[in-house]
Design a protein around this motif. Sequence first.
Motif, PDB file in Angstrom:
ATOM      1  N   THR A 203      34.759  40.261  39.501  1.00 36.92           N
ATOM      2  CA  THR A 203      35.591  39.460  40.386  1.00 36.92           C
ATOM      3  C   THR A 203      35.790  40.185  41.713  1.00 36.92           C
ATOM      4  O   THR A 203      35.573  41.394  41.811  1.00 36.92           O
ATOM      5  CB  THR A 203      36.967  39.185  39.754  1.00 36.92           C
ATOM      6  N   VAL A 204      36.244  39.445  42.705  1.00 33.78           N
ATOM      7  CA  VAL A 204      36.530  40.058  44.006  1.00 33.78           C
ATOM      8  C   VAL A 204      37.639  41.101  43.853  1.00 33.78           C
ATOM      9  O   VAL A 204      37.555  42.201  44.405  1.00 33.78           O
ATOM     10  CB  VAL A 204      36.949  38.987  45.037  1.00 33.78           C
TER      11      VAL A 204
ATOM     12  N   LYS B  45      31.604  36.127  41.434  1.00 39.07           N
ATOM     13  CA  LYS B  45      31.495  36.449  40.008  1.00 39.07           C
ATOM     14  C   LYS B  45      30.116  36.086  39.473  1.00 39.07           C
ATOM     15  O   LYS B  45      29.531  36.827  38.656  1.00 39.07           O
ATOM     16  CB  LYS B  45      32.588  35.693  39.247  1.00 39.07           C
ATOM     17  N   GLU B  46      29.573  34.968  39.910  1.00 41.37           N
ATOM     18  CA  GLU B  46      28.265  34.526  39.425  1.00 41.37           C
ATOM     19  C   GLU B  46      27.159  35.516  39.809  1.00 41.37           C
ATOM     20  O   GLU B  46      26.279  35.826  39.008  1.00 41.37           O
ATOM     21  CB  GLU B  46      27.920  33.147  39.994  1.00 41.37           C
ATOM     22  N   ILE B  47      27.245  36.058  41.019  1.00 45.88           N
ATOM     23  CA  ILE B  47      26.183  36.933  41.526  1.00 45.88           C
ATOM     24  C   ILE B  47      26.371  38.386  41.109  1.00 45.88           C
ATOM     25  O   ILE B  47      25.409  39.077  40.756  1.00 45.88           O
ATOM     26  CB  ILE B  47      26.082  36.816  43.064  1.00 45.88           C
TER      27      ILE B  47
ATOM     28  N   TYR C  74      36.212  29.079  45.939  1.00 41.00           N
ATOM     29  CA  TYR C  74      34.749  29.056  46.001  1.00 41.00           C
ATOM     30  C   TYR C  74      34.175  30.464  46.072  1.00 41.00           C
ATOM     31  O   TYR C  74      33.218  30.812  45.371  1.00 41.00           O
ATOM     32  CB  TYR C  74      34.303  28.230  47.204  1.00 41.00           C
ATOM     33  N   LEU C  75      34.773  31.313  46.920  1.00 42.43           N
ATOM     34  CA  LEU C  75      34.307  32.691  47.050  1.00 42.43           C
ATOM     35  C   LEU C  75      34.386  33.407  45.707  1.00 42.43           C
ATOM     36  O   LEU C  75      33.451  34.125  45.321  1.00 42.43           O
ATOM     37  CB  LEU C  75      35.146  33.429  48.087  1.00 42.43           C
ATOM     38  N   SER C  76      35.484  33.226  44.986  1.00 40.72           N
ATOM     39  CA  SER C  76      35.662  33.900  43.696  1.00 40.72           C
ATOM     40  C   SER C  76      34.570  33.517  42.714  1.00 40.72           C
ATOM     41  O   SER C  76      34.027  34.368  42.000  1.00 40.72           O
ATOM     42  CB  SER C  76      37.037  33.559  43.113  1.00 40.72           C
ATOM     43  N   ARG C  77      34.223  32.234  42.682  1.00 39.71           N
ATOM     44  CA  ARG C  77      33.211  31.758  41.736  1.00 39.71           C
ATOM     45  C   ARG C  77      31.815  32.279  42.096  1.00 39.71           C
ATOM     46  O   ARG C  77      31.070  32.735  41.232  1.00 39.71           O
ATOM     47  CB  ARG C  77      33.208  30.234  41.680  1.00 39.71           C
TER      48      ARG C  77
END
Length: 411
Positions: A353-354, A347-349, A341-344
């Motif tokens: 990527t992290v 990336k969206e914001i 969830y954090l990765s998605r």
Amino acid sequence: MYRVMLADDEPIMRKALQSLIKWEDLDCQVVYTAANGNDVMEHLGEMAPDILVTDIQMPGKDGIALAEYIWENKLPVKVIILTAFADFSYAQSAIKYNVVEYVTKTGAFEGLIQAVENCKALLKEARSAEDPEARKAKEENFFKGVFDGSIYEDIPKRSRALGLELDTYRVLLFQFLLEKGLDQKRSLRIQDGLCNFFAMAFGKDLIQGVFLRKDLYCAVVRCTGAHTEEWLKITCAEIMDMTDNFMELYSYIGTSGLQTEIEMLPEAYAQASAALKHSACEDSEKMVFYTDKLDEKAMDAVNPDTRQALVKACLSYIEEHYQEGITVSDIARAVGTSASYLSRVFKEITGATVIQSMNQKRLGKAKNYLDTTDMKIYEIADALGFENITYFSRFFKKYTGMSPKEYKECH
């Protein structure tokens, strides 16, 4: 088949080493040819050779220095050193660093074939002498390390060193509702019983199974040919029936998507975790297969301000801990969410990527060290949380196109 790395600073010798020896007849595969010692260091971790055949005198690190590095870091690599002359002045150092053979160069590399056979014999002996229980423990620790994020670099190399092969597989997470106040003795009995049943249910298709917590079991299952999604559903239904009816253990199952590469193990675990979380929700199936929609549903449930705060917390954690070799799983645990969830959201914001953000932070700090301090490269690698100088050099060259030493010389 044994993996061989060749190293010589003379192009004609590298070509001769490749063509004059029938490597396939020796059950060997040449996986890399290096032009100098630094080239070996940069690719040693990535190529994971079983045998290194190296010239003794090369620019940068010579053959003895490479043998010393392999010996000090306890790498499972057997070393053969080549020299142009019958000069054994280096023999004492070669013996000290467990060099298998010291071979003189001749037109047909006389002695090299026997040296390779000696290396193979030592490798076979080491593998066969390993205690089965010790090997099992190593394999379990490998999978646990991958799933908790403590193992995140060179996963293919580490798996090859253990003789692990993953082709097409899924990661399954089983969560059990245990009775409150369960004592350790009964908990261990339950775990032993479950391990035995999982081994029986999946048979030879159970690649590995480990308890990550007393209520959480992780299974890596081979899924090829007839082992379809329907087969997996039937097998897991049998497991749930058994745990419900005979052990009075209510269980939920989260299943990853189908994977074909061993380096996808962390992502597969994250997918299984997301599916398990959904499985444990009210009005949900007891067994859930991962799909992208699970993460999309989670994202839809969180308002933009909360997602912005999550990204800010992630960046703050990276700023404070980038030098500790942290993983996405570490950050996700620290900010209270799943790695997937954090990765998605990140990336969206941010559009990155992290991992990219962490790497840019470490790269910027590395450049700063090289530009403004007299720190040695191995000291910089250590300060930034890299396991050793080889990983750091490979990381730096990947993003800058040059080694740390070349960068320092240009600035």
